[in-house]
Design a protein around this motif. Sequence first.
Motif, PDB file in Angstrom:
ATOM      1  N   LEU A   1       0.695  -1.330  -0.080  1.00  0.00           N
ATOM      2  CA  LEU A   1      -0.088   0.014  -0.014  1.00  0.00           C
ATOM      3  C   LEU A   1       0.916   1.369   0.127  1.00  0.00           C
ATOM      4  N   VAL A   2       1.966   1.161   0.650  1.00  0.00           N
ATOM      5  CA  VAL A   2       3.128   2.405   0.484  1.00  0.00           C
ATOM      6  C   VAL A   2       4.162   2.101  -0.121  1.00  0.00           C
ATOM      7  N   SER A   3       4.941   2.948  -0.574  1.00  0.00           N
ATOM      8  CA  SER A   3       6.145   3.029  -1.524  1.00  0.00           C
ATOM      9  C   SER A   3       7.372   2.422  -0.344  1.00  0.00           C
ATOM     10  N   ASP A   4       8.509   1.953  -0.845  1.00  0.00           N
ATOM     11  CA  ASP A   4       9.377   1.506   0.007  1.00  0.00           C
ATOM     12  C   ASP A   4       9.883   2.738   0.909  1.00  0.00           C
ATOM     13  N   TRP A   5      10.115   3.839   0.290  1.00  0.00           N
ATOM     14  CA  TRP A   5      10.869   4.996   0.993  1.00  0.00           C
ATOM     15  C   TRP A   5       9.926   5.294   2.095  1.00  0.00           C
ATOM     16  N   THR A   6       8.569   5.430   1.677  1.00  0.00           N
ATOM     17  CA  THR A   6       7.530   5.896   2.945  1.00  0.00           C
ATOM     18  C   THR A   6       7.570   5.002   4.165  1.00  0.00           C
ATOM     19  N   ARG A   7       7.860   3.618   3.809  1.00  0.00           N
ATOM     20  CA  ARG A   7       8.097   2.708   5.052  1.00  0.00           C
ATOM     21  C   ARG A   7       9.233   2.994   5.718  1.00  0.00           C
ATOM     22  N   VAL A   8      10.351   3.031   5.006  1.00  0.00           N
ATOM     23  CA  VAL A   8      11.559   3.364   5.872  1.00  0.00           C
ATOM     24  C   VAL A   8      11.588   4.432   6.649  1.00  0.00           C
ATOM     25  N   ILE A   9      10.984   5.575   5.888  1.00  0.00           N
ATOM     26  CA  ILE A   9      10.917   6.968   6.671  1.00  0.00           C
ATOM     27  C   ILE A   9      10.145   6.917   7.818  1.00  0.00           C
ATOM     28  N   ALA A  10       8.726   6.217   7.778  1.00  0.00           N
ATOM     29  CA  ALA A  10       7.866   6.243   8.605  1.00  0.00           C
ATOM     30  C   ALA A  10       8.356   5.245   9.995  1.00  0.00           C
ATOM     31  N   LEU A  11       9.292   4.447   9.320  1.00  0.00           N
ATOM     32  CA  LEU A  11       9.972   3.464  10.671  1.00  0.00           C
ATOM     33  C   LEU A  11      10.949   4.158  11.500  1.00  0.00           C
ATOM     34  N   ILE A  12      11.467   5.216  10.622  1.00  0.00           N
ATOM     35  CA  ILE A  12      12.782   5.853  11.160  1.00  0.00           C
ATOM     36  C   ILE A  12      11.882   6.824  12.356  1.00  0.00           C
TER      37      ILE A  12
END
Lengths: 138, 160
Positions: free
Chosen positions: A32-43
């Motif tokens: 549902l979300v892009s890879d970069w969105t997932r990385v930044i949100a996890l950070i």
Amino acid sequence: MKERTLHGSLTFLGFIISDLAVLYFAIEYMPLVSDWTRVIALIFLALMFAFLGAYLRQTVLGEPFFEGPRLRWLRPAVVMYLSAIITGIAAEIAFLGLDGIDRPLKILLSLVVGIGLIIAVATRHRKEGPEARPDQQA
Amino acid sequence: MQARTALIAAILSATIAVGIVAADVAWGLEVHIDTQTEGGWETVASSPQGESHAYERFPHGCSGPDLRVRVDNDKPFGDTFDIRISYWDPVAERTQVVLDETWSLDAFEGRAHDFTIPDEAFPERNETEDPKLFGPHSLTIDVRVDEQFLGPCVQREAPQ
């Protein structure tokens, strides 16, 4: 030894639930979300846990679960720090799984961040001086 | 770090994390499959909304042989993705690839690909799907755009 079993159990349950939510987002939310969105949100989620730990450490909410000298270090702030670590690990795994960045660059960035973190903390620790051990604190 | 500063920073971090995810979900790639009807192009399936409304539109929930796949980039920045359109030809018993490319779209840009399923690809009798639901002469197409997938059925005659 006076034991706050219920408080510790509920805190541990909260720890498990929140970390499972983070891991579910890191793994199952992929389409549902892009890879970069997932990385930044996890950070930012990892930072949230770390800041919450810093907040709890300085308030009455952060009292240790056990009164004994050996387990005085176990308190809500530490649980938050552990959640921050787990979320940070999930962010790193998501970052290493990115397709748009060359592998050598991903490795280099990870090493820079990891080693930089250790050096930054060590430098700050040297400037501030060592803290008293929990069993030595009033 | 003071307690109040830490609390504000925690709230800010959580807000940024949730905001980024919400924006990505709201601003994403939308995939639409349109079919040619007498009144023009009509959408039979969309993603990420899903295909449920396809069955509300046409009698057998299928599109006609003249199709258009539209991809709209709703994000305020560009995106590059893989798009693949294929279908299983039950007559030739092989997968026919209509399109297999990498597209790059600018912010808020859309792009479409028109194609027609040839008559000879439609079976005389659909053995794989429910003929009452999909019609006796139909097949399904496979549309993949990045992680999104649509698989509506296609029948030989265009819907009325």
